[in-house]
Scaffold this active site. Structure first.
Site, mmCIF file in Angstrom:
data_model
loop_
_atom_site.group_PDB
_atom_site.id
_atom_site.type_symbol
_atom_site.label_atom_id
_atom_site.label_comp_id
_atom_site.label_asym_id
_atom_site.label_seq_id
_atom_site.Cartn_x
_atom_site.Cartn_y
_atom_site.Cartn_z
ATOM 1 N N ASP A 1 -5.840 6.268 76.838
ATOM 2 C CA ASP A 1 -7.078 6.182 75.608
ATOM 3 C C ASP A 1 -7.082 8.130 75.220
ATOM 4 O OD1 ASP A 1 -8.048 3.985 75.861
ATOM 5 O OD2 ASP A 1 -9.780 4.780 76.790
ATOM 6 N N ARG B 1 -8.597 -7.575 92.689
ATOM 7 C CA ARG B 1 -9.349 -8.689 94.000
ATOM 8 C C ARG B 1 -10.094 -10.311 93.627
ATOM 9 N NH1 ARG B 1 -7.741 -6.402 98.504
ATOM 10 N NH2 ARG B 1 -8.280 -4.319 99.063
ATOM 11 N N LYS C 1 -8.190 -0.568 68.973
ATOM 12 C CA LYS C 1 -9.432 -1.853 69.898
ATOM 13 C C LYS C 1 -10.212 -2.530 68.719
ATOM 14 C CE LYS C 1 -10.364 0.591 74.431
ATOM 15 N NZ LYS C 1 -9.786 -0.803 75.460
ATOM 16 N N GLY D 1 -15.366 3.886 81.526
ATOM 17 C CA GLY D 1 -16.796 5.257 81.200
ATOM 18 C C GLY D 1 -16.798 5.518 82.092
ATOM 19 N N GLY E 1 -8.707 5.729 80.569
ATOM 20 C CA GLY E 1 -9.419 5.938 79.996
ATOM 21 C C GLY E 1 -9.596 7.174 79.888
ATOM 22 N N SER E 2 -11.061 7.449 79.820
ATOM 23 C CA SER E 2 -11.975 8.645 79.718
ATOM 24 C C SER E 2 -11.371 9.344 80.537
ATOM 25 C CB SER E 2 -13.477 7.975 80.486
ATOM 26 O OG SER E 2 -13.580 7.368 79.038
#
Lengths: 303, 198
Positions: free
Chosen positions: A33, A174, A90, A162, A244-245
């Site tokens: 990201d 899983r 996105k 996030g 991402g973050s």
């Protein structure tokens, strides 16, 4: 869908093979990201296989609240200009016009994402009608197959974006892998009832039972913050990871990004994972999932 | 004298490694992953797969693979690169990212993403010299093309006037991805190159 060889004399764009094949090229890689061209360059220099152009990383979407939408076209253009690797962006779930805009901007992959605020509480976008391929999130096999039947050319387990907490990523991956393993044990007669239970087409369920995997590439997302997290998801069967973050909310993004790339390739070599984990500075702080109110859990968006 | 099938490695740093392993096995080779110099030393031939060329280059650099790769290629190890692999086998990239190195070996200049972004990615029938039985399904994904060829290299396939496959000695490169099609003729041709070399 048609996956038969093309004998066309004229080039044919947007085929299932071209869309799914693009995701095959990303395998073993890390998709990061980024919110600025500068971050995109850092990601590319670190060895990312693609970047996800966003206005805010999920951790900030959580913090800021409000409606999270598609990114500004100028910002996406700036990131496309800055790097030579593929650029993803996105769209909100069911927001077909945001998806059309992203296609018009020339992004390489569209993520119809639960991280943004859903635009339609019933329908996802008809992804077959686009030339640009789509990746979608899933928490279990049935959800993954519903997205594939809508035209998704790549699946990522959702995790909880996030949070910097890998527990939901592990749970969802899983679950998907376990659901596939259970199908492998069923005979032809049982696959019809299994399809009904999974709320997916018998044709797709049969294909998964035969292949022992999804018919598209499966990545993991939502909570990866360290090289060891990335290697864990690979050992559990993810073919690559979205981060991402976890990178740009950490102390030393360039170094952490490069370390996660290396750990994703050498996921089964603890010596490499140990080496790259040294001296990375602070990881993102992270959130415990059980203190997240139900309404703030992104994974339950989409169905 | 080797009587068993040739051992062909697939550089497994990143990319569509599994598809190449499957195509090589279908072509009668013993296929295995290569991520380390000692694994490279144990193969008779190598495939550099499709993937992201900047990523593969950075990982090859970080894990000390460039020099052993160059040494083996110089010594005549049959090597096949598809898409990103073609870029890795080019002596020169027209528009490299900063610090993007190649293994080299084929006297050519390639242009990355020459056919455009993903929206322009396509399938089309392509005739490849040396591959019998008619055209192959060429899958071009953000594909490169050959901008110019040196004296030692030979074009073996073209599409819309652009060179999209090249041979030079024991080296083979395609801008497209035969490994995604289930048609193993290009891999069979490469396996024959490896058999002839061992």
């Amino acid at each position: 869908m048609s996956t038969s060889p093309s004998n066309a004399q004229t080039p044919e764009t947007g085929t299932a093979r071209v869309k799914r094949g693009m995701a095959e090229q990303l395998k073993g890689g890390v998709i990061m990201d980024v919110v600025t061209p500068e971050q995109a360059r850092i990601a590319e220099d670190a060895g990312a296989v693609a970047v996800m152009a966003l206005e805010r990383v999920p951790a900030d979407i959580r913090k800021d609240g409000g409606v999270a939408r598609m990114s500004d076209p100028d910002m996406i253009d700036g990131i496309i200009e800055a790097v030579s690797i593929p650029v993803m962006a996105k769209s909100r779930i069911g927001h077909l016009v945001e998806a059309q805009v992203l296609q018009a901007l020339g992004v390489d992959y569209i993520d119809e994402s639960e991280v943004l605020t859903p635009a339609d509480e019933v329908n996802h976008t008809d992804k077959w009608s686009f030339t640009t391929p789509f990746v979608c999130g899933a928490t279990n096999l049935g959800e993954a197959l519903r997205r594939i039947s809508e035209g998704a050319a790549m699946i990522r387990s959702k995790g909880e974006a996030g949070t910097g907490n890998v527990v939901e990523a592990v749970r969802h991956l899983r679950q998907i892998k376990g659901d596939i393993a259970r199908l492998r044990g069923l005979d032809n007669h049982e696959l019809y009832a299994a399809a009904k239970e999974l709320r997916a087409s018998h044709e797709l369920v049969k294909e998964v039972a035969e292949l022992g995997k999804l018919p598209v590439v499966l990545f993991s997302a939502g909570g990866v913050a360290t090289p060891a997290d990335a290697a864990l998801m690979r050992q559990l069967g993810a073919e690559g990871v979205f981060v991402g973050s976890g990178i740009f909310k950490s102390g030393d993004p360039a170094r952490r990004a490069a370390a996660i790339v290396k750990a994703t390739t050498f996921f089964d070599d603890p010596k490499v994972v140990a080496d790259v984990s040294r001296g990375l500075g602070e990881a993102m702080v992270g959130i415990n999932i059980d203190v997240l109110p139900e309404g703030e859990r992104y994974a339950s968006r989409g169905w | 004298m080797r009587v068993t099938s040739p051992v062909i490695g697939v550089l497994a740093l990143q990319g569509d490694v599994r598809e190449h392993l499957a195509a090589l096995a279908a072509a009668g080779a013993e296929a295995r992953q290569v991520r380390r110099p000692e694994e490279l030393a144990a193969v008779d031939g190598l495939v550099i797969p499709g993937g992201e060329s900047t990523t593969i280059s950075k990982l090859a650099d970080a894990f000390g693979l460039f020099e052993p790769l160059r040494a083996r290629v110089r010594a005549g190890m049959p090597t096949y690169g598809s898409c990103a692999g073609m870029i890795m086998l080019a002596d020169k990239i027209l528009d490299p990212r900063s610090g993007q190195e190649t293994v080299g070996g084929i006297d050519m200049i390639v242009r990355r993403n020459a056919f455009g972004r993903q929206n322009e990615s396509f399938e089309a029938a392509v005739e490849v010299a040396g591959v019998p039985g008619g055209p192959v399904d060429g899958v071009f994904i953000r594909a490169p093309w050959v901008e110019s060829l040196g004296a030692g290299a030979r074009s073996v396939a073209a599409f819309e006037g652009r060179t999209v496959a090249v041979r030079q000695g024991n080296l083979l490169a395609t801008a497209f991805h035969p490994e995604l099609t289930g048609d193993h003729r290009v891999h069979a041709m490469f396996a024959d190159m490896v058999r002839a070399a061992v």
